[in-house]
Design a protein around this motif. Structure first.
Motif, PDB file in Angstrom:
ATOM      1  N   ARG A 164       0.820  -1.204   0.000  1.00  0.00           N
ATOM      2  CA  ARG A 164       0.000   0.000   0.000  1.00  0.00           C
ATOM      3  C   ARG A 164       0.853   1.254   0.000  1.00  0.00           C
ATOM      4  O   ARG A 164       0.415   2.303  -0.442  1.00  0.00           O
ATOM      5  N   LEU A 165       2.079   1.179   0.508  1.00  0.00           N
ATOM      6  CA  LEU A 165       2.951   2.347   0.550  1.00  0.00           C
ATOM      7  C   LEU A 165       3.670   2.591  -0.770  1.00  0.00           C
ATOM      8  O   LEU A 165       4.185   3.676  -0.993  1.00  0.00           O
ATOM      9  N   ILE A 166       3.697   1.600  -1.650  1.00  0.00           N
ATOM     10  CA  ILE A 166       4.417   1.760  -2.907  1.00  0.00           C
ATOM     11  C   ILE A 166       3.878   2.935  -3.706  1.00  0.00           C
ATOM     12  O   ILE A 166       4.650   3.786  -4.145  1.00  0.00           O
ATOM     13  N   PRO A 167       2.557   3.047  -3.897  1.00  0.00           N
ATOM     14  CA  PRO A 167       2.074   4.226  -4.628  1.00  0.00           C
ATOM     15  C   PRO A 167       2.441   5.528  -3.918  1.00  0.00           C
ATOM     16  O   PRO A 167       2.739   6.520  -4.568  1.00  0.00           O
ATOM     17  N   VAL A 168       2.440   5.518  -2.596  1.00  0.00           N
ATOM     18  CA  VAL A 168       2.819   6.710  -1.837  1.00  0.00           C
ATOM     19  C   VAL A 168       4.277   7.061  -2.113  1.00  0.00           C
ATOM     20  O   VAL A 168       4.615   8.214  -2.366  1.00  0.00           O
ATOM     21  N   LEU A 169       5.166   6.056  -2.073  1.00  0.00           N
ATOM     22  CA  LEU A 169       6.578   6.292  -2.356  1.00  0.00           C
ATOM     23  C   LEU A 169       6.778   6.833  -3.761  1.00  0.00           C
ATOM     24  O   LEU A 169       7.586   7.725  -3.982  1.00  0.00           O
ATOM     25  N   MET A 170       6.041   6.274  -4.715  1.00  0.00           N
ATOM     26  CA  MET A 170       6.198   6.681  -6.108  1.00  0.00           C
ATOM     27  C   MET A 170       5.783   8.130  -6.319  1.00  0.00           C
ATOM     28  O   MET A 170       6.276   8.788  -7.215  1.00  0.00           O
ATOM     29  N   VAL A 171       4.893   8.652  -5.491  1.00  0.00           N
ATOM     30  CA  VAL A 171       4.439  10.029  -5.610  1.00  0.00           C
ATOM     31  C   VAL A 171       5.233  10.953  -4.691  1.00  0.00           C
ATOM     32  O   VAL A 171       5.664  12.024  -5.105  1.00  0.00           O
ATOM     33  N   ILE A 194      21.980  11.730 -11.662  1.00  0.00           N
ATOM     34  CA  ILE A 194      20.825  11.056 -12.229  1.00  0.00           C
ATOM     35  C   ILE A 194      20.786   9.685 -11.587  1.00  0.00           C
ATOM     36  O   ILE A 194      21.827   9.151 -11.177  1.00  0.00           O
ATOM     37  N   GLY A 195      19.600   9.095 -11.444  1.00  0.00           N
ATOM     38  CA  GLY A 195      19.544   7.821 -10.747  1.00  0.00           C
ATOM     39  C   GLY A 195      18.291   7.022 -11.038  1.00  0.00           C
ATOM     40  O   GLY A 195      17.437   7.414 -11.832  1.00  0.00           O
ATOM     41  N   LEU A 196      18.228   5.878 -10.358  1.00  0.00           N
ATOM     42  CA  LEU A 196      17.069   4.989 -10.396  1.00  0.00           C
ATOM     43  C   LEU A 196      16.669   4.668  -8.969  1.00  0.00           C
ATOM     44  O   LEU A 196      17.528   4.436  -8.113  1.00  0.00           O
ATOM     45  N   PHE A 197      15.368   4.611  -8.738  1.00  0.00           N
ATOM     46  CA  PHE A 197      14.806   4.308  -7.431  1.00  0.00           C
ATOM     47  C   PHE A 197      13.906   3.090  -7.589  1.00  0.00           C
ATOM     48  O   PHE A 197      13.207   2.943  -8.582  1.00  0.00           O
ATOM     49  N   ARG A 198      13.929   2.193  -6.571  1.00  0.00           N
ATOM     50  CA  ARG A 198      13.072   1.003  -6.630  1.00  0.00           C
ATOM     51  C   ARG A 198      12.842   0.463  -5.222  1.00  0.00           C
ATOM     52  O   ARG A 198      13.682   0.617  -4.350  1.00  0.00           O
ATOM     53  N   THR A 199      11.681  -0.175  -5.014  1.00  0.00           N
ATOM     54  CA  THR A 199      11.397  -0.825  -3.738  1.00  0.00           C
ATOM     55  C   THR A 199      11.422  -2.339  -3.926  1.00  0.00           C
ATOM     56  O   THR A 199      11.157  -2.851  -5.018  1.00  0.00           O
ATOM     57  N   LEU A 213      21.153  -1.424  -9.534  1.00  0.00           N
ATOM     58  CA  LEU A 213      20.346  -1.347  -8.321  1.00  0.00           C
ATOM     59  C   LEU A 213      19.962  -2.737  -7.826  1.00  0.00           C
ATOM     60  O   LEU A 213      20.057  -3.030  -6.635  1.00  0.00           O
ATOM     61  N   ASP A 214      19.557  -3.604  -8.727  1.00  0.00           N
ATOM     62  CA  ASP A 214      19.093  -4.930  -8.333  1.00  0.00           C
ATOM     63  C   ASP A 214      20.178  -5.763  -7.646  1.00  0.00           C
ATOM     64  O   ASP A 214      19.882  -6.554  -6.761  1.00  0.00           O
ATOM     65  N   MET A 215      21.441  -5.578  -8.037  1.00  0.00           N
ATOM     66  CA  MET A 215      22.484  -6.393  -7.404  1.00  0.00           C
ATOM     67  C   MET A 215      22.726  -6.013  -5.940  1.00  0.00           C
ATOM     68  O   MET A 215      23.337  -6.768  -5.193  1.00  0.00           O
ATOM     69  N   THR A 275       8.409  -2.751  -7.375  1.00  0.00           N
ATOM     70  CA  THR A 275       8.002  -1.674  -8.273  1.00  0.00           C
ATOM     71  C   THR A 275       8.917  -1.662  -9.484  1.00  0.00           C
ATOM     72  O   THR A 275      10.012  -2.217  -9.457  1.00  0.00           O
ATOM     73  N   ASP A 276       8.468  -1.014 -10.517  1.00  0.00           N
ATOM     74  CA  ASP A 276       9.342  -0.770 -11.656  1.00  0.00           C
ATOM     75  C   ASP A 276      10.365   0.276 -11.234  1.00  0.00           C
ATOM     76  O   ASP A 276      10.089   1.107 -10.362  1.00  0.00           O
ATOM     77  N   PRO A 277      11.544   0.257 -11.835  1.00  0.00           N
ATOM     78  CA  PRO A 277      12.522   1.301 -11.508  1.00  0.00           C
ATOM     79  C   PRO A 277      11.996   2.668 -11.932  1.00  0.00           C
ATOM     80  O   PRO A 277      11.352   2.798 -12.974  1.00  0.00           O
ATOM     81  N   MET A 278      12.238   3.655 -11.094  1.00  0.00           N
ATOM     82  CA  MET A 278      11.775   5.005 -11.362  1.00  0.00           C
ATOM     83  C   MET A 278      12.988   5.922 -11.576  1.00  0.00           C
ATOM     84  O   MET A 278      13.803   6.080 -10.669  1.00  0.00           O
ATOM     85  N   PRO A 279      13.139   6.505 -12.773  1.00  0.00           N
ATOM     86  CA  PRO A 279      14.243   7.450 -12.996  1.00  0.00           C
ATOM     87  C   PRO A 279      14.079   8.673 -12.097  1.00  0.00           C
ATOM     88  O   PRO A 279      12.976   9.131 -11.858  1.00  0.00           O
ATOM     89  N   MET A 280      15.213   9.176 -11.596  1.00  0.00           N
ATOM     90  CA  MET A 280      15.201  10.349 -10.730  1.00  0.00           C
ATOM     91  C   MET A 280      16.376  11.244 -11.079  1.00  0.00           C
ATOM     92  O   MET A 280      17.380  10.782 -11.615  1.00  0.00           O
ATOM     93  N   ARG A 281      16.244  12.506 -10.742  1.00  0.00           N
ATOM     94  CA  ARG A 281      17.340  13.468 -10.854  1.00  0.00           C
ATOM     95  C   ARG A 281      17.453  14.203  -9.529  1.00  0.00           C
ATOM     96  O   ARG A 281      16.459  14.499  -8.894  1.00  0.00           O
ATOM     97  N   GLY A 282      18.691  14.484  -9.159  1.00  0.00           N
ATOM     98  CA  GLY A 282      18.927  15.226  -7.935  1.00  0.00           C
ATOM     99  C   GLY A 282      19.995  16.272  -8.160  1.00  0.00           C
ATOM    100  O   GLY A 282      20.313  16.622  -9.295  1.00  0.00           O
ATOM    101  N   ASP A 283      20.588  16.737  -7.086  1.00  0.00           N
ATOM    102  CA  ASP A 283      21.613  17.780  -7.129  1.00  0.00           C
ATOM    103  C   ASP A 283      22.930  17.183  -7.616  1.00  0.00           C
ATOM    104  O   ASP A 283      23.691  16.627  -6.846  1.00  0.00           O
ATOM    105  N   GLY A 284      23.170  17.273  -8.912  1.00  0.00           N
ATOM    106  CA  GLY A 284      24.411  16.772  -9.486  1.00  0.00           C
ATOM    107  C   GLY A 284      24.367  15.305  -9.857  1.00  0.00           C
ATOM    108  O   GLY A 284      25.413  14.706 -10.095  1.00  0.00           O
TER     109      GLY A 284
END
Length: 178
Positions: free
Chosen positions: A3-10, A111-116, A89-91, A100-109
């Motif tokens: 139930r928290l996965i959609p919350v994390l994704m948003v 680029i990345g991937l996020f996943r639960t 990430l998976d390793m 979850t599917d991997p979610m592309p992200m950008r931060g300060d300096g």
């Protein structure tokens, strides 16, 4: 956790993009070692451990959930692809199934991937992972919880991830701990 996965994704992308109106006090940590590859700001009440600092790893523990541990590690001098790959990430979680599917992200300096993830053999153990990269360096942020993360814990993790900075020059903490 499902139930928290959609919350994390948003919540995580929103927190990366915008600062909350009221912020707790944060303390900045730099990666161990001579090269200043990254810095991260963690709530000042989280317990920090440099037990693995000689390996370039810092760990943090939430005060309100002792079973919630965040680990930050890095490697530099690599030949990297143009963007993070799922295998990076998976390793980090060989005994877990992606939730979850991997979610592309950008931060300060970076680029990345996020996943639960859900641990295969330990019921209730959940993982959150972020692989962030810049130039020839990778930073891996992992969060492990032996219990389902609450909304405030999820928000705290998202806020910490939003304060990850990669690069040689890291600014001082915006709200240093007293």
């Amino acid at each position: 956790m499902k139930r928290l996965i959609p919350v994390l994704m948003v919540v995580i992308p929103l927190l990366v993009a915008a600062e909350p109106a009221t912020q707790p006090s944060y303390r900045r940590y730099d990666n161990p070692g001579e090269a200043k590859l990254w810095s991260i700001q963690v709530p000042s009440d989280w317990k920090a451990s440099d037990r693995f600092a000689r390996r370039g790893i810092l760990q943090f523990q939430s005060p309100d959930a002792p079973a919630l541990t965040m680990t930050v590690s890095s490697v530099a001098g690599l030949v990297l692809p143009d963007k993070p790959e799922i295998s990076m990430l998976d390793m980090a979680f060989p005994d877990a199934e992606p939730m979850t599917d991997p979610m592309p992200m950008r931060g300060d300096g970076w680029i990345g991937l996020f996943r639960t993830y859900q641990h295969k053999h330990a019921a209730g153990r959940n993982h959150v992972g972020l692989v962030a990269m810049r130039d020839d360096a990778i930073v891996l942020v992992t969060v492990t919880s032996d219990e389902r993360m609450t909304g405030p814990q999820t928000q705290a993790v998202a806020a910490i991830i939003s304060r990850l900075r990669l690069g040689a020059e890291t600014p001082p903490a915006t709200q240093p701990a007293p």
